[in-house]
Design a protein around this motif. Structure first.
Motif, PDB file in Angstrom:
ATOM      1  N   GLU A   1     -16.132   5.440   5.020  1.00 42.04           N
ATOM      2  CA  GLU A   1     -15.892   5.574   6.462  1.00 42.04           C
ATOM      3  C   GLU A   1     -15.893   7.040   6.881  1.00 42.04           C
ATOM      4  O   GLU A   1     -16.502   7.410   7.892  1.00 42.04           O
ATOM      5  CB  GLU A   1     -14.568   4.916   6.841  1.00 42.04           C
ATOM      6  CG  GLU A   1     -14.291   4.966   8.320  1.00 42.04           C
ATOM      7  CD  GLU A   1     -13.033   4.224   8.722  1.00 42.04           C
ATOM      8  OE1 GLU A   1     -12.403   4.671   9.703  1.00 42.04           O
ATOM      9  OE2 GLU A   1     -12.697   3.208   8.089  1.00 42.04           O
TER      10      GLU A   1
ATOM     11  N   ARG B   1     -20.416  -2.257   9.189  1.00 48.49           N
ATOM     12  CA  ARG B   1     -20.729  -2.656  10.565  1.00 48.49           C
ATOM     13  C   ARG B   1     -20.592  -1.404  11.407  1.00 48.49           C
ATOM     14  O   ARG B   1     -19.509  -0.821  11.458  1.00 48.49           O
ATOM     15  CB  ARG B   1     -19.762  -3.746  11.034  1.00 48.49           C
ATOM     16  CG  ARG B   1     -19.905  -5.025  10.240  1.00 48.49           C
ATOM     17  CD  ARG B   1     -18.958  -6.093  10.740  1.00 48.49           C
ATOM     18  NE  ARG B   1     -19.203  -7.322  10.009  1.00 48.49           N
ATOM     19  CZ  ARG B   1     -18.256  -8.045   9.427  1.00 48.49           C
ATOM     20  NH1 ARG B   1     -16.993  -7.698   9.514  1.00 48.49           N
ATOM     21  NH2 ARG B   1     -18.573  -9.135   8.774  1.00 48.49           N
TER      22      ARG B   1
ATOM     23  N   ARG C   1     -18.477   8.650   9.540  1.00 50.32           N
ATOM     24  CA  ARG C   1     -17.971   9.282  10.762  1.00 50.32           C
ATOM     25  C   ARG C   1     -18.514  10.697  10.893  1.00 50.32           C
ATOM     26  O   ARG C   1     -18.920  11.118  11.972  1.00 50.32           O
ATOM     27  CB  ARG C   1     -16.447   9.283  10.785  1.00 50.32           C
ATOM     28  CG  ARG C   1     -15.865   7.910  11.053  1.00 50.32           C
ATOM     29  CD  ARG C   1     -14.404   7.954  11.451  1.00 50.32           C
ATOM     30  NE  ARG C   1     -13.883   6.603  11.586  1.00 50.32           N
ATOM     31  CZ  ARG C   1     -14.123   5.786  12.604  1.00 50.32           C
ATOM     32  NH1 ARG C   1     -14.893   6.187  13.589  1.00 50.32           N
ATOM     33  NH2 ARG C   1     -13.607   4.571  12.642  1.00 50.32           N
TER      34      ARG C   1
ATOM     35  N   PRO D   1     -13.441   2.224   0.680  1.00 48.19           N
ATOM     36  CA  PRO D   1     -13.821   2.068   2.084  1.00 48.19           C
ATOM     37  C   PRO D   1     -13.484   3.314   2.910  1.00 48.19           C
ATOM     38  O   PRO D   1     -14.275   3.729   3.761  1.00 48.19           O
ATOM     39  CB  PRO D   1     -13.005   0.860   2.542  1.00 48.19           C
ATOM     40  CG  PRO D   1     -12.799   0.065   1.290  1.00 48.19           C
ATOM     41  CD  PRO D   1     -12.631   1.101   0.204  1.00 48.19           C
TER      42      PRO D   1
ATOM     43  N   GLN E   1     -18.413   2.534  16.907  1.00 47.04           N
ATOM     44  CA  GLN E   1     -17.750   1.402  16.256  1.00 47.04           C
ATOM     45  C   GLN E   1     -18.067   1.512  14.773  1.00 47.04           C
ATOM     46  O   GLN E   1     -19.200   1.829  14.392  1.00 47.04           O
ATOM     47  CB  GLN E   1     -18.270   0.059  16.759  1.00 47.04           C
ATOM     48  CG  GLN E   1     -17.908  -0.253  18.189  1.00 47.04           C
ATOM     49  CD  GLN E   1     -18.434  -1.623  18.568  1.00 47.04           C
ATOM     50  OE1 GLN E   1     -19.633  -1.839  18.612  1.00 47.04           O
ATOM     51  NE2 GLN E   1     -17.522  -2.542  18.839  1.00 47.04           N
ATOM     52  N   LEU E   2     -17.066   1.232  13.927  1.00 41.85           N
ATOM     53  CA  LEU E   2     -17.285   1.307  12.496  1.00 41.85           C
ATOM     54  C   LEU E   2     -16.278   0.455  11.754  1.00 41.85           C
ATOM     55  O   LEU E   2     -15.076   0.513  12.024  1.00 41.85           O
ATOM     56  CB  LEU E   2     -17.169   2.756  12.005  1.00 41.85           C
ATOM     57  CG  LEU E   2     -17.331   2.979  10.501  1.00 41.85           C
ATOM     58  CD1 LEU E   2     -18.698   2.525  10.011  1.00 41.85           C
ATOM     59  CD2 LEU E   2     -17.096   4.448  10.164  1.00 41.85           C
ATOM     60  N   GLU E   3     -16.785  -0.335  10.830  1.00 39.88           N
ATOM     61  CA  GLU E   3     -15.953  -1.131   9.931  1.00 39.88           C
ATOM     62  C   GLU E   3     -16.620  -1.084   8.564  1.00 39.88           C
ATOM     63  O   GLU E   3     -17.811  -1.345   8.439  1.00 39.88           O
ATOM     64  CB  GLU E   3     -15.843  -2.569  10.438  1.00 39.88           C
ATOM     65  CG  GLU E   3     -14.951  -3.440   9.595  1.00 39.88           C
ATOM     66  CD  GLU E   3     -14.825  -4.866  10.139  1.00 39.88           C
ATOM     67  OE1 GLU E   3     -13.960  -5.583   9.646  1.00 39.88           O
ATOM     68  OE2 GLU E   3     -15.608  -5.249  11.033  1.00 39.88           O
ATOM     69  N   VAL E   4     -15.851  -0.728   7.537  1.00 41.91           N
ATOM     70  CA  VAL E   4     -16.350  -0.694   6.167  1.00 41.91           C
ATOM     71  C   VAL E   4     -15.510  -1.665   5.354  1.00 41.91           C
ATOM     72  O   VAL E   4     -14.284  -1.537   5.303  1.00 41.91           O
ATOM     73  CB  VAL E   4     -16.275   0.720   5.560  1.00 41.91           C
ATOM     74  CG1 VAL E   4     -16.761   0.704   4.120  1.00 41.91           C
ATOM     75  CG2 VAL E   4     -17.085   1.714   6.389  1.00 41.91           C
ATOM     76  N   ILE E   5     -16.166  -2.625   4.717  1.00 43.04           N
ATOM     77  CA  ILE E   5     -15.475  -3.676   3.976  1.00 43.04           C
ATOM     78  C   ILE E   5     -15.948  -3.657   2.532  1.00 43.04           C
ATOM     79  O   ILE E   5     -17.158  -3.693   2.261  1.00 43.04           O
ATOM     80  CB  ILE E   5     -15.780  -5.061   4.590  1.00 43.04           C
ATOM     81  CG1 ILE E   5     -15.412  -5.071   6.070  1.00 43.04           C
ATOM     82  CG2 ILE E   5     -15.060  -6.166   3.831  1.00 43.04           C
ATOM     83  CD1 ILE E   5     -16.095  -6.163   6.855  1.00 43.04           C
TER      84      ILE E   5
END
Length: 92
Positions: free
Chosen positions: A15, A54, A19, A11, A26-30
């Motif tokens: 990410e 996301r 970036r 992740p 906004q950033l979310e890596v799952i």
């Protein structure tokens, strides 16, 4: 199948690439790989193959959904060779 010399994607690596390429607000890596055990593209390690992203980015403004997703895929292309099999994208 992944090479023993090529590390699996993480992740944090995804990410960092997102970036750099998309300057997200906004950033979310799952990593959802464990939930896909036994599915196509999964590996025995249980990580590094299936991710959810996301993301919100000013670069998405005025672009249709397909173009937004293409920007994400383009930013993560290098990880395909490392075993990345699936990316679920949620544009925020």
């Amino acid at each position: 199948m992944t090479s023993t010399t090529t590390p699996l994607p993480t992740p944090a690596a995804l990410e960092a690439a997102l970036r750099e390429a998309l300057a997200p607000t906004q950033l979310e890596v799952i990593d959802e790989s464990a939930a896909h055990a036994g599915h196509t593209g999964a590996n025995a390690e249980g990580y590094g193959t299936h991710f959810r992203v996301r993301i919100a980015s000013p670069l998405f403004e005025g672009k249709p959904r397909v173009a937004r997703h293409r920007l994400v895929y383009d930013a993560l292309q290098v990880f395909i060779a490392q075993g990345l099999h699936a990316i679920a994208i949620e544009v925020l």
